[in-house]
Design a protein around this motif. Structure first.
Motif, PDB file in Angstrom:
ATOM      1  N   GLY A  49      10.123  12.378  -1.921  1.00  0.00           N
ATOM      2  CA  GLY A  49      10.396  11.581  -0.729  1.00  0.00           C
ATOM      3  C   GLY A  49       9.186  10.811  -0.226  1.00  0.00           C
ATOM      4  O   GLY A  49       9.306   9.682   0.260  1.00  0.00           O
ATOM      5  N   PHE A  50       8.000  11.420  -0.354  1.00  0.00           N
ATOM      6  CA  PHE A  50       6.794  10.744   0.140  1.00  0.00           C
ATOM      7  C   PHE A  50       6.477   9.523  -0.722  1.00  0.00           C
ATOM      8  O   PHE A  50       6.100   8.468  -0.210  1.00  0.00           O
ATOM      9  CB  PHE A  50       5.610  11.710   0.163  1.00  0.00           C
ATOM     10  N   SER A  51       6.637   9.682  -2.030  1.00  0.00           N
ATOM     11  CA  SER A  51       6.424   8.542  -2.923  1.00  0.00           C
ATOM     12  C   SER A  51       7.473   7.462  -2.656  1.00  0.00           C
ATOM     13  O   SER A  51       7.152   6.262  -2.612  1.00  0.00           O
ATOM     14  CB  SER A  51       6.496   8.987  -4.388  1.00  0.00           C
ATOM     15  N   ALA A  52       8.716   7.876  -2.442  1.00  0.00           N
ATOM     16  CA  ALA A  52       9.794   6.907  -2.195  1.00  0.00           C
ATOM     17  C   ALA A  52       9.509   6.103  -0.930  1.00  0.00           C
ATOM     18  O   ALA A  52       9.676   4.879  -0.894  1.00  0.00           O
ATOM     19  CB  ALA A  52      11.129   7.636  -2.067  1.00  0.00           C
ATOM     20  N   ARG A  53       9.054   6.799   0.116  1.00  0.00           N
ATOM     21  CA  ARG A  53       8.796   6.097   1.382  1.00  0.00           C
ATOM     22  C   ARG A  53       7.642   5.124   1.235  1.00  0.00           C
ATOM     23  O   ARG A  53       7.660   4.027   1.794  1.00  0.00           O
ATOM     24  CB  ARG A  53       8.499   7.118   2.484  1.00  0.00           C
ATOM     25  N   THR A  54       6.622   5.519   0.485  1.00  0.00           N
ATOM     26  CA  THR A  54       5.463   4.647   0.317  1.00  0.00           C
ATOM     27  C   THR A  54       5.850   3.393  -0.459  1.00  0.00           C
ATOM     28  O   THR A  54       5.473   2.275  -0.094  1.00  0.00           O
ATOM     29  CB  THR A  54       4.327   5.419  -0.383  1.00  0.00           C
ATOM     30  N   VAL A  55       6.619   3.563  -1.522  1.00  0.00           N
ATOM     31  CA  VAL A  55       7.108   2.407  -2.288  1.00  0.00           C
ATOM     32  C   VAL A  55       7.939   1.492  -1.386  1.00  0.00           C
ATOM     33  O   VAL A  55       7.787   0.262  -1.403  1.00  0.00           O
ATOM     34  CB  VAL A  55       7.956   2.873  -3.497  1.00  0.00           C
ATOM     35  N   ALA A  56       8.797   2.086  -0.559  1.00  0.00           N
ATOM     36  CA  ALA A  56       9.667   1.274   0.309  1.00  0.00           C
ATOM     37  C   ALA A  56       8.836   0.446   1.286  1.00  0.00           C
ATOM     38  O   ALA A  56       9.151  -0.720   1.550  1.00  0.00           O
ATOM     39  CB  ALA A  56      10.639   2.180   1.063  1.00  0.00           C
ATOM     40  N   MET A  57       7.757   1.033   1.803  1.00  0.00           N
ATOM     41  CA  MET A  57       6.919   0.283   2.745  1.00  0.00           C
ATOM     42  C   MET A  57       6.181  -0.847   2.035  1.00  0.00           C
ATOM     43  O   MET A  57       6.074  -1.953   2.573  1.00  0.00           O
ATOM     44  CB  MET A  57       5.932   1.233   3.434  1.00  0.00           C
ATOM     45  N   LEU A  58       5.673  -0.565   0.833  1.00  0.00           N
ATOM     46  CA  LEU A  58       4.982  -1.618   0.078  1.00  0.00           C
ATOM     47  C   LEU A  58       5.950  -2.756  -0.246  1.00  0.00           C
ATOM     48  O   LEU A  58       5.613  -3.936  -0.103  1.00  0.00           O
ATOM     49  CB  LEU A  58       4.384  -1.046  -1.208  1.00  0.00           C
ATOM     50  N   ASN A  59       7.165  -2.396  -0.663  1.00  0.00           N
ATOM     51  CA  ASN A  59       8.154  -3.433  -0.959  1.00  0.00           C
ATOM     52  C   ASN A  59       8.507  -4.222   0.295  1.00  0.00           C
ATOM     53  O   ASN A  59       8.686  -5.433   0.253  1.00  0.00           O
ATOM     54  CB  ASN A  59       9.415  -2.802  -1.558  1.00  0.00           C
ATOM     55  N   SER A  60       8.571  -3.510   1.415  1.00  0.00           N
ATOM     56  CA  SER A  60       8.971  -4.150   2.664  1.00  0.00           C
ATOM     57  C   SER A  60       7.968  -5.214   3.117  1.00  0.00           C
ATOM     58  O   SER A  60       8.356  -6.197   3.739  1.00  0.00           O
ATOM     59  CB  SER A  60       9.170  -3.070   3.723  1.00  0.00           C
ATOM     60  N   VAL A  61       6.680  -5.018   2.819  1.00  0.00           N
ATOM     61  CA  VAL A  61       5.692  -6.038   3.191  1.00  0.00           C
ATOM     62  C   VAL A  61       5.460  -7.036   2.055  1.00  0.00           C
ATOM     63  O   VAL A  61       4.612  -7.909   2.166  1.00  0.00           O
ATOM     64  CB  VAL A  61       4.345  -5.417   3.635  1.00  0.00           C
ATOM     65  N   GLY A  62       6.216  -6.897   0.974  1.00  0.00           N
ATOM     66  CA  GLY A  62       6.123  -7.876  -0.109  1.00  0.00           C
ATOM     67  C   GLY A  62       4.905  -7.701  -1.004  1.00  0.00           C
ATOM     68  O   GLY A  62       4.434  -8.667  -1.606  1.00  0.00           O
ATOM     69  N   ALA A  63       4.408  -6.476  -1.092  1.00  0.00           N
ATOM     70  CA  ALA A  63       3.213  -6.238  -1.900  1.00  0.00           C
ATOM     71  C   ALA A  63       3.544  -6.201  -3.386  1.00  0.00           C
ATOM     72  O   ALA A  63       4.580  -5.674  -3.782  1.00  0.00           O
ATOM     73  CB  ALA A  63       2.576  -4.910  -1.488  1.00  0.00           C
ATOM     74  N   SER A  64       2.648  -6.769  -4.188  1.00  0.00           N
ATOM     75  CA  SER A  64       2.681  -6.557  -5.635  1.00  0.00           C
ATOM     76  C   SER A  64       1.762  -5.388  -5.932  1.00  0.00           C
ATOM     77  O   SER A  64       0.624  -5.372  -5.468  1.00  0.00           O
ATOM     78  CB  SER A  64       2.150  -7.776  -6.384  1.00  0.00           C
ATOM     79  N   PHE A  65       2.237  -4.421  -6.673  1.00  0.00           N
ATOM     80  CA  PHE A  65       1.365  -3.279  -6.940  1.00  0.00           C
ATOM     81  C   PHE A  65       1.653  -2.678  -8.305  1.00  0.00           C
ATOM     82  O   PHE A  65       2.782  -2.702  -8.788  1.00  0.00           O
ATOM     83  CB  PHE A  65       1.507  -2.213  -5.846  1.00  0.00           C
ATOM     84  N   ALA A  66       0.611  -2.149  -8.899  1.00  0.00           N
ATOM     85  CA  ALA A  66       0.764  -1.359 -10.108  1.00  0.00           C
ATOM     86  C   ALA A  66       1.124   0.063  -9.691  1.00  0.00           C
ATOM     87  O   ALA A  66       0.772   0.497  -8.595  1.00  0.00           O
ATOM     88  CB  ALA A  66      -0.525  -1.359 -10.906  1.00  0.00           C
ATOM     89  N   ALA A  67       1.834   0.771 -10.532  1.00  0.00           N
ATOM     90  CA  ALA A  67       2.212   2.145 -10.209  1.00  0.00           C
ATOM     91  C   ALA A  67       1.961   3.040 -11.414  1.00  0.00           C
ATOM     92  O   ALA A  67       2.179   2.624 -12.548  1.00  0.00           O
ATOM     93  CB  ALA A  67       3.679   2.209  -9.806  1.00  0.00           C
ATOM     94  N   VAL A  68       1.467   4.232 -11.129  1.00  0.00           N
ATOM     95  CA  VAL A  68       1.259   5.228 -12.172  1.00  0.00           C
ATOM     96  C   VAL A  68       2.036   6.482 -11.795  1.00  0.00           C
ATOM     97  O   VAL A  68       1.899   6.995 -10.690  1.00  0.00           O
ATOM     98  CB  VAL A  68      -0.234   5.592 -12.316  1.00  0.00           C
ATOM     99  N   ASP A  69       2.865   6.940 -12.700  1.00  0.00           N
ATOM    100  CA  ASP A  69       3.602   8.191 -12.512  1.00  0.00           C
ATOM    101  C   ASP A  69       2.686   9.347 -12.902  1.00  0.00           C
ATOM    102  O   ASP A  69       2.203   9.398 -14.041  1.00  0.00           O
ATOM    103  CB  ASP A  69       4.857   8.155 -13.398  1.00  0.00           C
TER     104      ASP A  69
END
Lengths: 84, 130
Positions: free
Chosen positions: B33-53
């Motif tokens: 859930g914490f990862s999901a919320r962080t991704v949602a916030m980044l998407n919400s501000v229109g950020a481009s980001f790399a992600a590592v699982d």
């Protein structure tokens, strides 16, 4: 070490945060695995959020992610009343 | 791959991506859930980001935490610096600080046009590069 199988409690976390960070006042809620802590402490003054949260994580060491599965933290600096 | 090589690969990923999120799962299917919320916030501000699982190999998390001195996942780095996890990103999102930290003040469209780096759009998986 974090090998105790006993669940953590919000009360335990509150006591340990307040003992570990001078002057801290903590309010902790949680279900034994996921916790939320709101902490004010004079020690946070002048520190960035990363440094403030590290002070809290340092109280628990490797119990974070283990016995304490998740700990959400909100910090704010409080004034050190005794020194004023 | 040794721990040292793993550590070097993580450091290189942090250094070479202006915005990079270490998370459980992927932006498309977060596993926490914490990862999901962080991704949602980044998407919400229109950020481009790399992600590592971090889930495929426990050493990713171990070496990352050793580099960052930060025990929890997710971890967001901007320009090589740890910005925080879900709690700090949430505070910054709510205060508007997140858009400033990501250089997106001109709004999502202006920001992503101005700062898009190409490489940062593609999710990066460290384990696939080994």
């Amino acid at each position: 070490m974090s090998d105790t199988s006993e669940s953590a409690t919000p009360e335990e976390l509150k006591i340990r945060i307040e003992a570990g960070i001078p002057g801290a006042v903590a309010s902790v809620t949680g279900d034994g695995h996921h916790f939320n802590a709101v902490i004010s402490a004079p020690a946070f003054a002048g520190l960035g959020r990363i440094a403030q949260h590290r002070l809290v994580y340092d109280v628990f060491g490797d119990e974070i992610g283990g016995r304490i599965h998740a700990l959400s933290i909100q910090t704010r600096a409080s004034e050190a009343e005794e020194t004023r | 791959m040794s721990e040292n090589q793993m550590r070097d690969a993580i450091q290189e990923a942090i250094d070479s991506n202006p915005v990079i999120l270490f998370m459980k799962g992927t932006p498309e299917s977060p596993m926490c859930g914490f990862s999901a919320r962080t991704v949602a916030m980044l998407n919400s501000v229109g950020a481009s980001f790399a992600a590592v699982d971090v889930l495929p190999d426990p050493r990713i998390r171990q070496e990352l935490s050793s580099i960052s001195s930060w025990p929890t996942i997710p971890q967001l780095f901007v320009e090589g610096e740890l910005v925080g996890g879900c709690d700090i990103v949430t505070e910054m999102y709510e205060s508007g600080e997140l858009t400033r930290a990501l250089g997106l003040e001109g709004g999502p469209s202006a920001g992503s046009d101005g700062t898009a780096d190409g490489a940062s759009d593609a999710p990066l998986t460290i384990e696939n590069r080994l």
